[in-house]
Design a protein around this motif. Structure first.
Motif, PDB file in Angstrom:
ATOM      1  N   ALA A  68       1.502  -0.934  -4.007  1.00  0.00           N
ATOM      2  CA  ALA A  68       1.478   0.363  -4.693  1.00  0.00           C
ATOM      3  C   ALA A  68       2.458   0.369  -5.862  1.00  0.00           C
ATOM      4  CB  ALA A  68       1.812   1.484  -3.706  1.00  0.00           C
ATOM      5  N   LEU A  69       3.620  -0.231  -5.658  1.00  0.00           N
ATOM      6  CA  LEU A  69       4.630  -0.253  -6.717  1.00  0.00           C
ATOM      7  C   LEU A  69       4.240  -1.186  -7.853  1.00  0.00           C
ATOM      8  CD1 LEU A  69       7.312   0.747  -7.798  1.00  0.00           C
ATOM      9  CD2 LEU A  69       8.460  -0.980  -6.352  1.00  0.00           C
ATOM     10  N   VAL A  70       3.576  -2.276  -7.541  1.00  0.00           N
ATOM     11  CA  VAL A  70       3.106  -3.200  -8.577  1.00  0.00           C
ATOM     12  C   VAL A  70       2.280  -2.451  -9.618  1.00  0.00           C
ATOM     13  CG1 VAL A  70       1.395  -5.048  -8.927  1.00  0.00           C
ATOM     14  CG2 VAL A  70       3.248  -5.358  -7.298  1.00  0.00           C
ATOM     15  N   SER A  71       1.566  -1.437  -9.190  1.00  0.00           N
ATOM     16  CA  SER A  71       0.722  -0.679 -10.124  1.00  0.00           C
ATOM     17  C   SER A  71       1.530   0.173 -11.101  1.00  0.00           C
ATOM     18  CB  SER A  71      -0.247   0.216  -9.352  1.00  0.00           C
ATOM     19  OG  SER A  71       0.429   1.322  -8.778  1.00  0.00           O
ATOM     20  N   LEU A  72       2.830   0.324 -10.848  1.00  0.00           N
ATOM     21  CA  LEU A  72       3.659   1.202 -11.678  1.00  0.00           C
ATOM     22  C   LEU A  72       4.698   0.472 -12.518  1.00  0.00           C
ATOM     23  CD1 LEU A  72       4.338   4.058  -9.095  1.00  0.00           C
ATOM     24  CD2 LEU A  72       2.602   4.006 -10.902  1.00  0.00           C
ATOM     25  N   VAL A  73       4.878  -0.823 -12.285  1.00  0.00           N
ATOM     26  CA  VAL A  73       5.878  -1.583 -13.041  1.00  0.00           C
ATOM     27  C   VAL A  73       5.187  -2.523 -14.019  1.00  0.00           C
ATOM     28  CG1 VAL A  73       7.599  -1.429 -11.196  1.00  0.00           C
ATOM     29  CG2 VAL A  73       6.076  -3.420 -11.289  1.00  0.00           C
ATOM     30  N   GLU A  74       5.963  -3.076 -14.912  1.00  0.00           N
ATOM     31  CA  GLU A  74       5.428  -4.034 -15.878  1.00  0.00           C
ATOM     32  C   GLU A  74       5.176  -5.378 -15.190  1.00  0.00           C
ATOM     33  OE1 GLU A  74       4.595  -3.354 -19.052  1.00  0.00           O
ATOM     34  OE2 GLU A  74       5.109  -1.280 -18.551  1.00  0.00           O
ATOM     35  N   PRO A  75       4.198  -6.138 -15.660  1.00  0.00           N
ATOM     36  CA  PRO A  75       3.907  -7.428 -15.034  1.00  0.00           C
ATOM     37  C   PRO A  75       5.105  -8.370 -14.941  1.00  0.00           C
ATOM     38  CG  PRO A  75       2.135  -6.826 -16.520  1.00  0.00           C
ATOM     39  CD  PRO A  75       3.237  -5.808 -16.711  1.00  0.00           C
ATOM     40  N   LYS A  76       6.019  -8.302 -15.884  1.00  0.00           N
ATOM     41  CA  LYS A  76       7.180  -9.205 -15.869  1.00  0.00           C
ATOM     42  C   LYS A  76       8.295  -8.715 -14.935  1.00  0.00           C
ATOM     43  CE  LYS A  76       8.997  -6.866 -19.842  1.00  0.00           C
ATOM     44  NZ  LYS A  76       9.157  -6.801 -21.245  1.00  0.00           N
ATOM     45  N   ASP A  77       8.220  -7.461 -14.479  1.00  0.00           N
ATOM     46  CA  ASP A  77       9.245  -6.925 -13.588  1.00  0.00           C
ATOM     47  C   ASP A  77       9.127  -7.543 -12.201  1.00  0.00           C
ATOM     48  OD1 ASP A  77      10.065  -5.299 -15.668  1.00  0.00           O
ATOM     49  OD2 ASP A  77       9.078  -3.508 -14.880  1.00  0.00           O
ATOM     50  N   ARG A  78      10.225  -7.539 -11.462  1.00  0.00           N
ATOM     51  CA  ARG A  78      10.241  -8.051 -10.099  1.00  0.00           C
ATOM     52  C   ARG A  78      10.732  -6.945  -9.178  1.00  0.00           C
ATOM     53  NH1 ARG A  78       7.123 -10.506 -12.040  1.00  0.00           N
ATOM     54  NH2 ARG A  78       7.110 -12.702 -12.607  1.00  0.00           N
ATOM     55  N   ILE A  79      10.150  -6.895  -7.983  1.00  0.00           N
ATOM     56  CA  ILE A  79      10.505  -5.857  -7.014  1.00  0.00           C
ATOM     57  C   ILE A  79      10.872  -6.507  -5.688  1.00  0.00           C
ATOM     58  CG2 ILE A  79       9.075  -4.089  -8.118  1.00  0.00           C
ATOM     59  CD1 ILE A  79       6.935  -4.652  -5.948  1.00  0.00           C
ATOM     60  N   THR A  80      11.727  -5.829  -4.942  1.00  0.00           N
ATOM     61  CA  THR A  80      12.084  -6.325  -3.621  1.00  0.00           C
ATOM     62  C   THR A  80      12.538  -5.165  -2.735  1.00  0.00           C
ATOM     63  OG1 THR A  80      13.333  -8.011  -2.412  1.00  0.00           O
ATOM     64  CG2 THR A  80      14.504  -6.864  -4.186  1.00  0.00           C
ATOM     65  N   THR A  81      12.255  -5.283  -1.465  1.00  0.00           N
ATOM     66  CA  THR A  81      12.649  -4.258  -0.493  1.00  0.00           C
ATOM     67  C   THR A  81      14.159  -4.271  -0.331  1.00  0.00           C
ATOM     68  OG1 THR A  81      10.628  -4.793   0.720  1.00  0.00           O
ATOM     69  CG2 THR A  81      12.236  -3.384   1.840  1.00  0.00           C
ATOM     70  N   ILE A  82      14.781  -3.072  -0.358  1.00  0.00           N
ATOM     71  CA  ILE A  82      16.220  -2.992  -0.106  1.00  0.00           C
ATOM     72  C   ILE A  82      16.549  -2.098   1.095  1.00  0.00           C
ATOM     73  CG2 ILE A  82      16.928  -3.597  -2.443  1.00  0.00           C
ATOM     74  CD1 ILE A  82      17.368  -0.606  -3.017  1.00  0.00           C
ATOM     75  N   GLU A  83      15.568  -1.338   1.578  1.00  0.00           N
ATOM     76  CA  GLU A  83      15.775  -0.515   2.776  1.00  0.00           C
ATOM     77  C   GLU A  83      14.404  -0.194   3.350  1.00  0.00           C
ATOM     78  OE1 GLU A  83      15.899   3.024   5.224  1.00  0.00           O
ATOM     79  OE2 GLU A  83      14.998   3.001   3.234  1.00  0.00           O
ATOM     80  N   PHE A  84      14.358  -0.100   4.687  1.00  0.00           N
ATOM     81  CA  PHE A  84      13.073   0.070   5.349  1.00  0.00           C
ATOM     82  C   PHE A  84      13.280   0.820   6.656  1.00  0.00           C
ATOM     83  CE2 PHE A  84       9.539  -1.442   7.959  1.00  0.00           C
ATOM     84  CZ  PHE A  84       8.483  -1.465   7.053  1.00  0.00           C
ATOM     85  N   LYS A  85      12.513   1.887   6.873  1.00  0.00           N
ATOM     86  CA  LYS A  85      12.598   2.694   8.094  1.00  0.00           C
ATOM     87  C   LYS A  85      11.203   2.837   8.655  1.00  0.00           C
ATOM     88  CE  LYS A  85      13.892   6.170  10.906  1.00  0.00           C
ATOM     89  NZ  LYS A  85      13.019   6.059  12.047  1.00  0.00           N
ATOM     90  N   ILE A  86      11.040   2.506   9.962  1.00  0.00           N
ATOM     91  CA  ILE A  86       9.722   2.596  10.584  1.00  0.00           C
ATOM     92  C   ILE A  86       9.819   3.296  11.933  1.00  0.00           C
ATOM     93  CG2 ILE A  86       9.898   0.299  11.634  1.00  0.00           C
ATOM     94  CD1 ILE A  86       6.819   0.018  11.043  1.00  0.00           C
ATOM     95  N   ASN A  87       8.840   4.145  12.202  1.00  0.00           N
ATOM     96  CA  ASN A  87       8.657   4.756  13.518  1.00  0.00           C
ATOM     97  C   ASN A  87       7.306   4.292  14.036  1.00  0.00           C
ATOM     98  OD1 ASN A  87      10.297   7.180  11.988  1.00  0.00           O
ATOM     99  ND2 ASN A  87      10.875   6.925  14.124  1.00  0.00           N
ATOM    100  N   PHE A  88       7.285   3.810  15.284  1.00  0.00           N
ATOM    101  CA  PHE A  88       6.052   3.394  15.937  1.00  0.00           C
ATOM    102  C   PHE A  88       5.625   4.481  16.913  1.00  0.00           C
ATOM    103  CE2 PHE A  88       8.268  -0.582  14.929  1.00  0.00           C
ATOM    104  CZ  PHE A  88       7.292  -1.247  14.219  1.00  0.00           C
ATOM    105  N   PHE A  89       4.319   4.744  16.995  1.00  0.00           N
ATOM    106  CA  PHE A  89       3.823   5.816  17.851  1.00  0.00           C
ATOM    107  C   PHE A  89       2.916   5.334  18.980  1.00  0.00           C
ATOM    108  CE2 PHE A  89       4.584   7.691  13.619  1.00  0.00           C
ATOM    109  CZ  PHE A  89       5.676   8.471  13.965  1.00  0.00           C
ATOM    110  N   VAL A  90       1.998   4.422  18.685  1.00  0.00           N
ATOM    111  CA  VAL A  90       1.095   3.917  19.729  1.00  0.00           C
ATOM    112  C   VAL A  90       0.956   2.403  19.589  1.00  0.00           C
ATOM    113  CG1 VAL A  90      -0.217   6.070  19.936  1.00  0.00           C
ATOM    114  CG2 VAL A  90      -1.005   4.326  18.353  1.00  0.00           C
TER     115      VAL A  90
END
Length: 140
Positions: A68-90
């Motif tokens: 989703a983020l790739v669609s908003l940044v320039e092709p030469k930009d680089r992205i990386t996860t710096i924080e992540f929160k998950i809740n599991f339900f089933v």
């Protein structure tokens, strides 16, 4: 049209990724600030009780935010996860999972994505919030 070609190229690059192939991730949609990725149940992704391992579900969700983020940044930009929160339900013991991600905030250096992971019946399996760093390509 150039943006559409770039997003299609991003989808193809993801499909060739060894990790995406290992998990069986299929990027089915990338559009402005959103993406959808599917993952079929595979016995190789289960923990000892036979349910899909939480790490595999987390990887699915994290990958959806990245696309989703790739669609908003320039092709030469680089992205990386710096924080992540998950809740599991089933737990998931069969079928297909779908992760739908939306970018809910994008600044010049940070972005935040929201993800819902659902099973094939549409039931919420996990909810994720992920923060990404955006590194401008001309500064790397």
């Amino acid at each position: 049209m150039e943006k559409e070609r770039y997003l299609e190229q991003a989808r193809k690059v993801a499909a060739r990724s060894p990790y995406y192939r290992l998990l069986g991730l299929d990027v089915t949609e990338i559009k402005e600030g959103e993406s959808t990725i599917h993952m079929l149940f595979k016995q190789d992704l289960t923990h000892p009780y036979g349910f899909v391992h939480g790490g595999a579900i987390a990887s699915l969700a994290d990958s959806a935010v990245a696309m989703a983020l790739v669609s908003l940044v320039e092709p030469k930009d680089r992205i990386t996860t710096i924080e992540f929160k998950i809740n599991f339900f089933v737990p998931v013991g069969k079928g297909e999972l779908k992760a739908h991600a939306k970018i809910i905030y994008k600044g010049s250096k940070i972005a935040v994505g929201d993800v819902e992971v659902t099973n094939e019946a549409g039931k919420l399996v996990a909810k994720v919030t992920a923060t990404y760093s955006i590194m401008r390509g001309d500064l790397i």
